[in-house]
Design a protein around this motif. Structure first.
Motif, PDB file in Angstrom:
ATOM      1  N   LEU A 212       0.823  -1.209   0.000  1.00 38.54           N
ATOM      2  CA  LEU A 212       0.000   0.000   0.000  1.00 38.54           C
ATOM      3  C   LEU A 212       0.859   1.262   0.000  1.00 38.54           C
ATOM      4  O   LEU A 212       0.542   2.238  -0.685  1.00 38.54           O
ATOM      5  N   ALA A 213       1.925   1.274   0.778  1.00 38.15           N
ATOM      6  CA  ALA A 213       2.773   2.459   0.903  1.00 38.15           C
ATOM      7  C   ALA A 213       3.866   2.450  -0.159  1.00 38.15           C
ATOM      8  O   ALA A 213       4.605   1.478  -0.292  1.00 38.15           O
ATOM      9  N   HIS A 214       3.965   3.526  -0.911  1.00 43.68           N
ATOM     10  CA  HIS A 214       5.020   3.667  -1.921  1.00 43.68           C
ATOM     11  C   HIS A 214       6.211   4.464  -1.383  1.00 43.68           C
ATOM     12  O   HIS A 214       7.342   4.273  -1.810  1.00 43.68           O
ATOM     13  N   ALA A 215       5.925   5.404  -0.480  1.00 41.88           N
ATOM     14  CA  ALA A 215       6.966   6.168   0.214  1.00 41.88           C
ATOM     15  C   ALA A 215       6.522   6.295   1.659  1.00 41.88           C
ATOM     16  O   ALA A 215       5.337   6.465   1.936  1.00 41.88           O
ATOM     17  N   MET A 216       7.470   6.222   2.596  1.00 40.33           N
ATOM     18  CA  MET A 216       7.078   6.263   4.007  1.00 40.33           C
ATOM     19  C   MET A 216       8.215   6.802   4.858  1.00 40.33           C
ATOM     20  O   MET A 216       9.386   6.624   4.547  1.00 40.33           O
ATOM     21  N   ILE A 217       7.835   7.468   5.961  1.00 42.29           N
ATOM     22  CA  ILE A 217       8.782   8.022   6.918  1.00 42.29           C
ATOM     23  C   ILE A 217       8.079   8.093   8.262  1.00 42.29           C
ATOM     24  O   ILE A 217       6.847   8.194   8.322  1.00 42.29           O
ATOM     25  N   ASP A 218       8.835   8.025   9.344  1.00 40.34           N
ATOM     26  CA  ASP A 218       8.193   8.209  10.646  1.00 40.34           C
ATOM     27  C   ASP A 218       8.205   9.693  10.999  1.00 40.34           C
ATOM     28  O   ASP A 218       9.111  10.443  10.619  1.00 40.34           O
ATOM     29  N   VAL A 219       7.168  10.124  11.694  1.00 38.81           N
ATOM     30  CA  VAL A 219       7.037  11.538  12.048  1.00 38.81           C
ATOM     31  C   VAL A 219       7.773  11.759  13.362  1.00 38.81           C
ATOM     32  O   VAL A 219       7.195  11.690  14.447  1.00 38.81           O
ATOM     33  N   SER A 220       9.064  12.018  13.245  1.00 38.42           N
ATOM     34  CA  SER A 220       9.905  12.248  14.425  1.00 38.42           C
ATOM     35  C   SER A 220      10.369  13.692  14.515  1.00 38.42           C
ATOM     36  O   SER A 220      10.562  14.214  15.615  1.00 38.42           O
ATOM     37  N   ASP A 221      10.533  14.349  13.383  1.00 39.44           N
ATOM     38  CA  ASP A 221      11.006  15.735  13.367  1.00 39.44           C
ATOM     39  C   ASP A 221       9.894  16.738  13.114  1.00 39.44           C
ATOM     40  O   ASP A 221      10.152  17.936  13.026  1.00 39.44           O
ATOM     41  N   GLY A 222       8.660  16.273  12.983  1.00 33.37           N
ATOM     42  CA  GLY A 222       7.534  17.156  12.684  1.00 33.37           C
ATOM     43  C   GLY A 222       6.998  16.873  11.296  1.00 33.37           C
ATOM     44  O   GLY A 222       7.762  16.594  10.363  1.00 33.37           O
ATOM     45  N   LEU A 223       5.680  16.940  11.150  1.00 25.71           N
ATOM     46  CA  LEU A 223       5.044  16.644   9.865  1.00 25.71           C
ATOM     47  C   LEU A 223       5.631  17.474   8.734  1.00 25.71           C
ATOM     48  O   LEU A 223       5.922  16.964   7.651  1.00 25.71           O
TER      49      LEU A 223
END
Length: 323
Positions: A212-223
């Motif tokens: 489902l996800a083509h690009a992904m990152i965790d929200v650690s530094d702010g959206l």
């Protein structure tokens, strides 16, 4: 004062207990760990510093919270790649006047999260610090070969989603910096988002397994900052509907856009993908779409879109957000 180094290492090994992942062939006690990833998998490796006065403060954070948060940062990176954690390596430096009780509390928080996520503490280092407490944590995970979800997969027309609610951790920090006399309750559900955040490991694997996800990152530094990371890696732009950004209880829009330390997942998916509104009990919200070009914009859908600057946390810059 902490125990002498050799005794402290023995104590850590005893508290860590048996290896929790079959991929760890050798752990604490040898010159190096030996890790054998599952057949057909690649290794994921991430590392994060946690510094007293920057990432935590003794007057605000219990040692259990500090240990938990130190490990959560790396586990969240593994989640963002759609991976499964295998092992963690902890290098901890403290001044000589830090009591052993504090170190035991730190290890309690660290190892409790490690046990719940199947992560083996497989090694590390101990040192005496001249100034403040420093923890460097490396986390190793695995993912089927060629299946890790990168930042660089976003394409124009993709829909942008975020898990959970944003701004909860930043709202707690804002209250602490404001000198609130009653400290937030680390056991309260709303306050645990800052003191004991949860990495979205199950959600990340779900998105990767179902493609489902083509690009992904965790929200650690702010959206705002993390969306810029995806757009830069993918060479695309984006537009966010500010009315759709999910706010955590007590959070303000600025907290949600720029606060950081939410450890939710920000990802893009094809407009044809059937992305659930909830995964493993975690809400999933559509907040915008990917565009051509390089501009990252935000709008209330009534007025002209305006630039969404990356105002989240960055070291060595006069950040307008709290770390």
């Amino acid at each position: 004062m902490p125990l002498p180094e050799k005794q402290l290492i023995q104590r850590i090994a005893r508290l860590a207990g048996p290896r929790r992942s079959g991929a760890v062939r050798l752990g604490i006690g040898d010159d190096t760990a030996v890790i054998r990833p599952p057949r057909g998998h690649e290794l994921l490796v991430t590392t994060d510093f946690s510094l007293e006065g920057t990432h935590f403060r003794g007057e605000w954070h219990s040692p259990q919270s500090v240990g938990h948060r130190c490990l959560c940062r790396g586990l969240s990176d593994i989640a963002a790649m759609g991976g499964q954690p295998i092992a963690a390596f902890l290098s901890l430096a403290t001044p000589a006047d830090v009591p052993q009780k504090w170190i035991d509390g730190f290890l309690s928080g660290f190892l409790a999260l490690a046990r719940r996520t199947g992560t083996t503490l497989a090694g590390g280092d101990i040192a005496q610090s001249r100034h403040g407490i420093l923890a460097d944590v490396m986390v190793v995970g695995s993912v089927p070969a060629g299946k890790a979800v990168p930042r660089a997969g976003a394409r124009p027309g993709h829909i942008i989603y975020v898990t959970g609610a944003l701004g909860g951790s930043a709202s707690i920090l804002r209250r602490l910096y404001a000198g609130e006399r009653r400290l937030p309750d680390p056991k309260a559900k709303a306050d645990r988002k800052h003191f004991f955040p949860e990495p979205c490991l199950g959600v990340g694997r779900y998105l990767r397994e179902r493609r489902l996800a083509h690009a992904m990152i965790d929200v650690s530094d702010g959206l705002s900052t993390d969306l810029h990371h995806i757009c830069k890696a993918s060479r695309v732009g984006a537009i966010i509907n500010e009315l759709l950004v999910p706010l955590a209880a007590g959070a303000q829009p600025h907290d949600a856009l720029h606060g950081g330390e939410d450890y939710e997942l920000l990802f893009t998916a094809s407009p044809k993908a059937k992305v659930p509104i909830e995964i493993h009990g975690v809400p999933v919200t559509e907040i915008g779409w990917v565009t051509k070009g390089k501009n990252v914009m935000i709008s209330d859908m009534k007025t002209k879109p305006r630039k969404l600057e990356a105002e989240g946390w960055q070291h060595f810059t006069p950040s307008r957000s709290t770390p």
